[in-house]
Design an enzyme around this catalytic site. Structure first.
Site, PDB file in Angstrom:
ATOM      1  N   GLY A   1      32.906  30.657  40.567  1.00  0.00           N
ATOM      2  CA  GLY A   1      31.610  31.230  40.236  1.00  0.00           C
ATOM      3  C   GLY A   1      31.565  31.745  38.807  1.00  0.00           C
ATOM      4  O   GLY A   1      32.161  31.177  37.890  1.00  0.00           O
ATOM      5  N   SER A   2      30.885  32.853  38.634  1.00  0.00           N
ATOM      6  CA  SER A   2      30.625  33.357  37.286  1.00  0.00           C
ATOM      7  C   SER A   2      31.868  33.864  36.564  1.00  0.00           C
ATOM      8  O   SER A   2      31.831  34.051  35.346  1.00  0.00           O
ATOM      9  CB  SER A   2      29.580  34.473  37.340  1.00  0.00           C
ATOM     10  OG  SER A   2      28.323  33.944  37.710  1.00  0.00           O
ATOM     11  N   THR A   3      32.976  34.085  37.273  1.00  0.00           N
ATOM     12  CA  THR A   3      34.200  34.486  36.559  1.00  0.00           C
ATOM     13  C   THR A   3      34.668  33.366  35.634  1.00  0.00           C
ATOM     14  O   THR A   3      35.346  33.617  34.644  1.00  0.00           O
ATOM     15  CB  THR A   3      35.324  34.863  37.543  1.00  0.00           C
ATOM     16  OG1 THR A   3      35.618  33.749  38.396  1.00  0.00           O
ATOM     17  CG2 THR A   3      34.934  36.060  38.391  1.00  0.00           C
TER      18      THR A   3
END
Length: 485
Positions: free
Chosen positions: A215-217
């Site tokens: 995801g956004s990591t």
């Protein structure tokens, strides 16, 4: 008469010679075949005829041996078995060994030639050294904090020391007690069947063997690629990003969970996790540069061992432009282990360098004499030092005034990145909550710890899952444990 005596003596000598030749054949020529014959139980009996060496955390043994009084005399025991199971693995007289028990089996069982000053003499005399010890890099307080933070939820935590690659915590939940697999009674077979058949997979080491969409990591990687390639030169300048963003060659439109992402700067987009900005940046950076940057962080590396095997994290290089856009925000086929994402955070903390993670500090004899120490590996460059400085600023903004405020620690500078990863058919699965971070005490010159947390709690309501809300407090507890040591 004398002639008959001579013939008898010669015949006896011939028989004696035949016996000697046969003994030589058995002991030298066919020795290996007999040794390796599954029906030969001598080695197994000898293997369990003495206590096994111990695995140490913070100078204290987390394993032991118990005299069962049976033919396979000594059985393995574990202290806080579920806490350390993702590290120790199991040593079973029925099912073999796993994880550190398997990777360091020669030292622990006393069969490693390095334990003896005269290994050749041991081979000839069939002597066995006492089991040696394995000293781990784990921080007991950090391990406990990670385990307590996850609690009854499914998930994993990996924590590293950025400047060395030492693994400070490695936790996977739900866990199990490896001691249930020691011994040879019927209960062992029952425990094996139960653990392997459990729906929540307690024997799966989620920290190193399970890969998730990050995801956004993953936007840390995309931001590094954009800055290093020159696609973004000023983190505060507009990025010319539409909202919504139409995926190239597709009618699908990508949207955001927050306002203000249209033409947002990299700083704002990172702080509030604008999908549209990073999808566009990934496309502008290009597939080859994105692949190179991801590889620098450790993606697509199939050789990593700590010393036991780590499942490779992947950034798919066979993608079209629309798929590249989704891959650049940690979706599509991008997959990562928690250990890999801890490496990403550690690279930002360590001036752009990726240190090879390792779990074993040293191995010793039973008397404590050094057998081998972990060597220093040449660090791999994931990004330029200047880019790392900018990313440290961006990650610090996330914790101070963005989606990661739950990770803030008084008396320390903390950088982080939250993530909510979609998965399942049409993203129908409960999202995974991610948080990656690093922490530096105010009186220290370098960050002391980098952490990655993933929570995959199927019992939670979909709307309640968020990296900043679910995973960040766990990361904070682990970082506090390391900073307080």
């Amino acid at each position: 008469m004398t002639r008959y005596i001579r013939h008898a003596a010669a015949f006896c000598a011939l028989l004696l010679l035949a016996l000697l030749v046969n003994a030589t054949r058995v002991q030298l020529v066919q020795a290996r075949a007999y040794d390796e014959n599954p029906a030969n139980r001598r080695h197994t009996i000898a293997r369990y005829g003495q206590p096994r060496g111990d695995i140490l955390v913070g100078g204290r043994a987390v394993t032991g041996s118990r005299d069962s009084g049976q033919q396979f005399r000594y059985e393995r025991t574990y202290k806080n078995g579920p806490l350390y199971a993702p590290v120790t693995g199991f040593a079973s007289q029925v099912y073999g060994t796993s994880l550190l028990e398997g990777a360091a089996d020669g030292v622990l069982a006393g069969t490693d030639p390095a334990l003896s000053l005269l290994p050749l003499w041991n081979d000839l005399a069939r002597a066995r050294n006492p089991g040696g010890h394995v000293v781990t890099t784990l921080d007991a307080a950090a391990q406990q904090a990670a385990y307590a933070g996850l609690g009854a939820r499914r998930g994993a935590v990996a924590a590293l020391e950025p400047s060395t690659g030492r693994i400070l915590a490695l936790v996977s939940t739900p866990s199990y007690d490896p001691g249930e697999l020691s011994g040879t009674d019927s209960g062992v077979a029952g425990a094996w069947a139960r653990l392997n058949g459990a729906a929540d997979k307690p024997m799966l080491n989620r920290a190193i063997r399970q890969t998730y969409p990050p995801g956004s990591t993953f936007k840390v990687v995309t931001a590094a690629a954009a800055l290093d390639s020159g696609v973004v030169r000023d983190p505060d300048a507009p990025t010319d990003s539409p909202d919504p963003y139409r995926l190239p060659g597709s009618s699908a439109r990508l949207t955001n969970e927050v306002e203000g992402c249209a033409d947002a700067s990299l700083r704002y987009a990172f702080q509030w996790s604008c999908n549209t900005v990073f999808a566009g940046l990934g496309v502008r950076v290009g597939r080859d540069a994105m692949r190179t940057t991801a590889a620098g962080f450790g993606f697509n590396d199939r050789r990593l061992g700590i010393p036991f095997r780590v499942s490779p994290s992947t950034f798919d290089t066979r993608v079209d432009t629309a798929q590249l856009a989704l891959s650049s925000i940690g979706q599509y086929n991008t997959r990562a282990t928690p250990l890999q994402m801890a490496m990403v955070a550690a690279a930002v903390a360590d001036h752009g360098s990726v240190r090879t993670p390792h779990l074993v500090e040293r191995t010793t004899t039973d008397d404590g004499d050094l057998v081998a120490a972990s060597g220093q590996h040449t660090p791999r460059r994931a990004m330029s030092p200047a880019t790392a400085v900018r990313l440290r600023e961006l990650m610090t903004d996330v914790v101070e005034k963005g989606t990661g405020t739950n990770a803030a620690i008084p008396g320390a500078t903390v950088g982080g990145k939250s993530g909510t990863a979609q998965h399942g058919i049409h993203n129908s699965g409960t999202p995974y909550a991610w948080f990656i971070s690093w922490a530096q005490a105010d009186d220290s010159v370098e960050p002391a710890v980098a952490v990655a947390v993933v929570v995959e709690d199927a019992a939670a309501d979909r709307g309640d899952i968020s990296g900043g809300g679910d995973a960040a407090p766990i990361a904070r507890a682990v970082m506090e444990a390391v900073l307080d040591r």
